[in-house]
Scaffold this motif. Structure first.
Motif, PDB file in Angstrom:
ATOM      1  N   GLY A 445      -3.356  11.515 -10.677  1.00 48.42           N
ATOM      2  CA  GLY A 445      -4.418  11.265  -9.954  1.00 48.42           C
ATOM      3  C   GLY A 445      -3.923  11.108  -8.250  1.00 48.42           C
ATOM      4  N   THR A 446      -4.828  10.893  -7.518  1.00 47.67           N
ATOM      5  CA  THR A 446      -4.498  10.395  -6.045  1.00 47.67           C
ATOM      6  C   THR A 446      -3.766   9.454  -5.977  1.00 47.67           C
ATOM      7  OG1 THR A 446      -6.652  11.423  -5.507  1.00 47.67           O
ATOM      8  CG2 THR A 446      -5.630  10.069  -3.805  1.00 47.67           C
ATOM      9  N   VAL A 447      -2.430   9.455  -5.240  1.00 49.89           N
ATOM     10  CA  VAL A 447      -1.609   8.349  -4.910  1.00 49.89           C
ATOM     11  C   VAL A 447      -2.085   7.669  -3.721  1.00 49.89           C
ATOM     12  CG1 VAL A 447       0.811   7.663  -4.491  1.00 49.89           C
ATOM     13  CG2 VAL A 447       0.368   9.679  -6.302  1.00 49.89           C
ATOM     14  N   LEU A 448      -2.195   6.285  -3.867  1.00 45.87           N
ATOM     15  CA  LEU A 448      -2.630   5.352  -2.679  1.00 45.87           C
ATOM     16  C   LEU A 448      -1.232   4.628  -2.497  1.00 45.87           C
ATOM     17  CD1 LEU A 448      -6.125   4.285  -3.501  1.00 45.87           C
ATOM     18  CD2 LEU A 448      -5.488   6.337  -2.504  1.00 45.87           C
ATOM     19  N   SER A 449      -0.740   4.687  -1.311  1.00 43.79           N
ATOM     20  CA  SER A 449       0.428   3.823  -0.814  1.00 43.79           C
ATOM     21  C   SER A 449      -0.031   3.106   0.337  1.00 43.79           C
ATOM     22  CB  SER A 449       1.484   4.666  -0.238  1.00 43.79           C
ATOM     23  OG  SER A 449       2.598   4.027   0.089  1.00 43.79           O
ATOM     24  N   SER A 450      -0.299   1.746   0.284  1.00 43.03           N
ATOM     25  CA  SER A 450      -0.732   0.803   1.191  1.00 43.03           C
ATOM     26  C   SER A 450       0.155  -0.344   1.430  1.00 43.03           C
ATOM     27  CB  SER A 450      -2.016   0.154   0.345  1.00 43.03           C
ATOM     28  OG  SER A 450      -2.911   1.250   0.000  1.00 43.03           O
ATOM     29  N   ARG A 451      -0.150  -0.838   2.569  1.00 44.79           N
ATOM     30  CA  ARG A 451       0.640  -1.895   3.154  1.00 44.79           C
ATOM     31  C   ARG A 451      -0.298  -3.013   3.942  1.00 44.79           C
ATOM     32  NH1 ARG A 451       5.388   0.536   6.685  1.00 44.79           N
ATOM     33  NH2 ARG A 451       5.545   1.859   4.851  1.00 44.79           N
ATOM     34  N   VAL A 452       0.192  -4.317   3.810  1.00 50.40           N
ATOM     35  CA  VAL A 452      -0.753  -5.334   4.563  1.00 50.40           C
ATOM     36  C   VAL A 452      -0.323  -4.899   6.027  1.00 50.40           C
ATOM     37  CG1 VAL A 452      -1.088  -7.733   5.071  1.00 50.40           C
ATOM     38  CG2 VAL A 452      -0.930  -6.834   2.590  1.00 50.40           C
ATOM     39  N   VAL A 453      -1.275  -4.958   6.829  1.00 46.31           N
ATOM     40  CA  VAL A 453      -1.038  -4.756   8.364  1.00 46.31           C
ATOM     41  C   VAL A 453      -1.623  -5.830   9.101  1.00 46.31           C
ATOM     42  CG1 VAL A 453      -0.273  -2.386   8.406  1.00 46.31           C
ATOM     43  CG2 VAL A 453      -2.851  -3.073   8.646  1.00 46.31           C
TER      44      VAL A 453
END
Length: 891
Positions: A445-453
């Motif tokens: 599936g679609t990969v989400l790479s997230s970080r708190v900003v």
């Protein structure tokens, strides 16, 4: 004593004198033309506009001011001239594409590194442009004294050569233009760097391919390429703007690269002259910046451009910054490729990094979530599986996230708010990577790479607020006012602008200190906010200037009513510490509509009207009209002309004695400067002295006054009047100028007069800083004497009298006016007389105009006075005759 007189001119020399007078008038007109031209051009260059707009407006202004048919900026490349920007050259002229043959003018200007003027009849290039008519031209290097391949070229079809003054102005303007362009271009480079960093992150899978194009955009280069280093070989990985012949020279040995020893050490290298296959044999300049990993270069970034003058240091620095962004993008690209190779590797990596990594299906439902979700947001990873991503997204941002998830085939980065375990909204940034094939051959599936900003967003908001608001008052600043005005005018609304300036703010700042001045500005802000409507905007432009933008103002009467409210808001004194300070403002008002004006024009016109109100004494409102505009421009012109008034012979000294009211004798003469403008006539001192203080010309003006006065005093002493002394006025600006005391003593000593015969009159209206206090002490020790002028009208600082041992007090003329009333005015003068008696210093009353005032002063014990009743200020020859008649000669 012999009488001083000027012999009558020989009648036979009248024609010569008339010719000299005509020549002097012509020189004055030429000086006025040159100075106003310079003021106009510097005003254009000082506008806060983008680089290209600055170039266009400057060329238009040069064309108008010098009646030039062609005004352009050209660049010398080999034996060709390429027009970069022009006014008066057709857009389809070959000069923009294939160039003109190089002109002998251009070569001469580059070699001399200074402006030159030429006649054009032998120049085919100019004849073609100006229709084979007689012409004159000027060529100005844009680099000043530094080497430059760019020139400013002015051509005109009249056979009227550019004068030496024209060339001097053009040289100064070219230098200022170059500095302004560099500053603006540096800002553009920084913006481009920020955009390039974002674009690199959006194209991680082809980061090497997009980098050369970005390098060219950032540096305005003609060529750009990237090379990777493998063993002893440099391999061309990507390029933009280069020819096929250039690419055939790669791969190549590392040792053959220019400056390889420096590159190997991680240092940037710049070369000029040529590069194999680059520029078709014409001279090129190339800069190279290495990217290093573990102390060794791995990638080389090259940029090149036509010409032998290389890239500026700030451009090379920008390449290095871009290189760091690129290096980070390369690392990230490798990371994401590694993540796509194996689901097991994906889990191993995502479990150990801080970024929140997730895999979602085509419906946006979590299939996998890394442990970072619990560390960063407190969300249980097991509970996320099977839930939609948008379930945790703020309602305002859900459509944004859904759109990013459904754009299959597109990679995107989105910022939005999610709710953490406590229910609080947190900003995150997510890079969306759509389905890819795993090692097993199936799609995941679609990969989400997230970080708190959150912190970054907070800083961005803070920086945005700081960029648009005044840090002291929190009000909008000039940029935000311009943005608001432009938006209102674009909607074609009737808009009002009030330009408010606090009267005599500097005196409060000097007397009570900058902290008190800041507190006063905050109090004024609070008062002004009570005067405006909720839809209006109050802004601070800096210093003591406030601007009000009035949304939807019906007419001038409404505009004036609001301006009057501003005046009344400051009627009540403001308490600063233990002191109540009364404040007034001068207000300039203007009304405009989007179809007939612009934001900058409205602010300019309101500012002009404010100066008219201030010239009436302050505390008043002036609604803009053509008179206000003229007076503002007139004030700017006068401020520039006062700088060279002494050198042009327009200044003269008059002398006014201080009399002994009992004997009618005098021994001290006050030197007063007078300015007779060649076209305006006499300019009052209260008009040009403040202008000289504002632009710093007062320092040179004061030195001229002292030198002239000392030389005249020496002549009177040689003629026998050795008891005469001279008083000169010194402003706070002069006293705070480092080296004032030494310069004053040198002038006195050079003239041959005694230091004790020189009095310096200082006013109590200006606060004295440590620099000024040291200057006074040095002069007092050297024997120069000091008088306190205009006493009783400002600070009346008794500690100052004690500290500096003032040797004379001069009572302000406004107090002398009231001395015959028998009331408070007489009492104040009596108090000053008592103070002078206790300090054992003489007291001089200024502005005596009637016999009644003189008698009242004598009755109070005031022995010394100055004023029109006793003697008006006289030129030196008339003063000499008065000295002959009144002052006893020394034997």
């Amino acid at each position: 004593m012999r009488n001083l007189s000027i012999p009558a001119p020989d009648p036979d020399d009248k024609e010569a004198l008339r010719a000299e007078l005509t020549a002097a008038h012509a020189a004055a007109r030429e000086a006025y033309r040159v100075s106003t031209t310079l003021v106009r051009l510097l005003t254009v260059i000082g506008q806060p506009i983008p680089p290209q707009a600055l170039i266009d407006e400057t060329l238009i202004a040069l064309s108008e001011l010098y009646t030039a048919g062609v005004a352009c900026i050209v660049e010398v490349v080999g034996d060709q001239l390429f027009v970069r920007d022009a006014c008066g050259v057709s857009d389809d002229d070959p000069a923009f594409g294939v160039g003109w043959p190089s002109s002998s003018w251009a070569n001469a200007a580059i070699e001399a590194r200074q402006p030159i003027a030429c006649r054009c009849e032998d120049e085919p290039l100019v004849c073609g442009l100006l229709g084979d008519r007689p012409a004159s031209g000027a060529i100005v290097p844009l680099g000043g004294n530094q080497p430059s391949d760019q020139l400013l070229m002015l051509l005109r079809s009249v056979d009227q050569p550019f004068t030496a003054q024209d060339l001097q102005v053009l040289g100064a303007v070219a230098g200022r233009l170059q500095v302004s362009l560099e500053a603006r271009r540096r800002g553009v480079v920084m913006e481009r760097l920020e955009q390039a960093a974002l674009e690199l992150m959006r194209h991680l899978d082809q980061v090497m391919n997009v980098a050369p194009r970005q390098l060219r955009e950032i540096t305005d280069a003609d060529f750009a390429w990237l090379a990777t280093l493998t063993n002893e070989t440099a391999v061309l990985r990507a390029h933009d703007g280069v020819s096929t012949a250039f690419t055939e020279n790669w791969p190549r040995p590392i040792a053959s690269l220019p400056g390889w020893s420096a590159l190997r050490a991680g240092q940037p290298v710049s070369t000029a002259g040529g590069f194999p296959g680059l520029g078709d044999g014409a001279p090129v300049s190339v800069s190279c910046v290495p990217l290093t990993r573990d102390g060794r270069p791995t990638v080389l970034l090259f940029v090149g451009k036509h010409g032998v003058h290389g890239f500026a240091p700030e451009v090379v620095e920008a390449i290095g910054i871009f290189g760091r962004h690129l290096d980070a993008a390369i690392v990230n690209a490798k990371l994401y490729r590694d993540l796509g190779r194996s689901e097991a590797s994906l889990r191993l990596i995502t479990d150990s990094i801080n970024d929140m990594v997730a895999v979602v299906d085509e419906c946006g439902v979590f299939q996998y979530a890394s442990p970072s979700y619990e560390r960063q947001l407190g969300l249980d990873v097991e509970e996320l599986i099977g839930r939609e991503v948008v379930d945790f997204v703020s309602a305002d941002d859900r459509e944004l996230v859904r759109g990013a998830l459904v754009r299959v085939g597109e990679e995107s980065t989105v910022e939005y708010r999610v709710r953490d375990a406590s229910g609080a909204l947190v900003w995150v940034e997510t890079a969306v990577r759509h389905p890819a094939e795993s090692l097993t051959g199936r799609l995941f599936g679609t990969v989400l790479s997230s970080r708190v900003v959150d912190e970054r967003k907070r800083l961005e908001d803070e920086l945005r607020h700081r960029a648009l608001h005044d840090p002291l008052t929190g009000l909008a600043n000039r940029s935000l006012v311009t943005e608001r005005l432009e938006r209102l005018l674009a909607e074609d609304k009737r808009v009002g602008v009030l330009f408010c300036d606090i009267d005599k703010f500097k005196s409060v700042n000097d007397r009570l200190g900058h902290e008190a001045g800041d507190e006063l500005l905050q109090h004024v802000t609070e008062r002004l906010l009570t005067c405006i409507r909720p839809r209006d905007m109050l802004a601070r432009f800096g210093g003591d200037e406030f601007v009000v933008v009035l949304d939807r103002v019906g007419d001038h009467d409404t505009l004036r009513r609001i301006a009057d409210r501003v005046l009344r808001a400051l009627d009540t004194p403001i308490t600063l510490g233990r002191e109540a300070v009364r404040v007034t403002v001068s207000v300039g008002a203007v009304l405009g509509e989007g179809s007939s004006t612009s934001a900058s024009a409205m602010v300019r016109d309101a500012d002009a009207a404010m100066y008219v109100a201030k010239q009436r004494g302050g505390g008043d409102v002036e609604v803009f009209d053509a008179v206000a505009s003229h007076q503002s421009l007139d004030r700017l012109s006068l401020a520039s002309e006062v700088v060279g008034a002494a050198a042009r012979g327009e200044l003269a000294l008059h002398y006014q004695p201080s009399f002994d009211l009992e004997t009618n004798g005098f021994t001290v003469l006050e030197a007063l400067v007078r300015w007779t403008h060649p076209t305006r006539g006499p300019i009052p001192p209260d008009k040009f002295i403040p202008l000289a203080e504002e632009n710093g010309a007062i320092v040179g003006l004061g030195q001229w006054v002292l030198r002239e006065a000392c030389q005249q005093l020496a002549r009177w002493h040689r003629a026998g009047a050795r008891d005469i002394g001279i008083a000169v006025n010194a402003s706070v600006v002069e006293l705070q100028h480092e080296g004032y005391a030494k310069t004053l003593l040198d002038i006195i000593d050079e003239s041959g007069v005694r230091r004790k015969d020189i009095w310096v009159e200082i006013t109590e209206r200006g606060y004295l800083y440590e620099t000024a206090i040291r200057q006074i002490a040095e002069l007092r020790t050297a024997g120069v004497r000091f008088a306190l002028d205009d006493f009783g009208m400002s600070y009346s600082n008794f500690s100052f009298l004690k500290r500096h041992a003032i040797e004379c007090l001069k009572i302000d003329r406004s107090l002398v006016n009231d001395v015959t009333d028998g009331g408070t005015g007489r009492s104040i003068v009596a108090a000053i007389m008592a103070l002078g008696s206790s300090l054992q210093v003489p007291v001089v009353a200024e502005g005596i105009e009637t016999p009644q005032q003189r008698d009242a002063l004598l009755d109070l014990g005031c022995r010394y006075g100055q004023g029109y009743l006793l003697a008006r200020p006289l030129p030196a020859d008339a003063m000499t005759r008065m000295i002959d008649a009144r002052v006893p000669r020394a034997s």
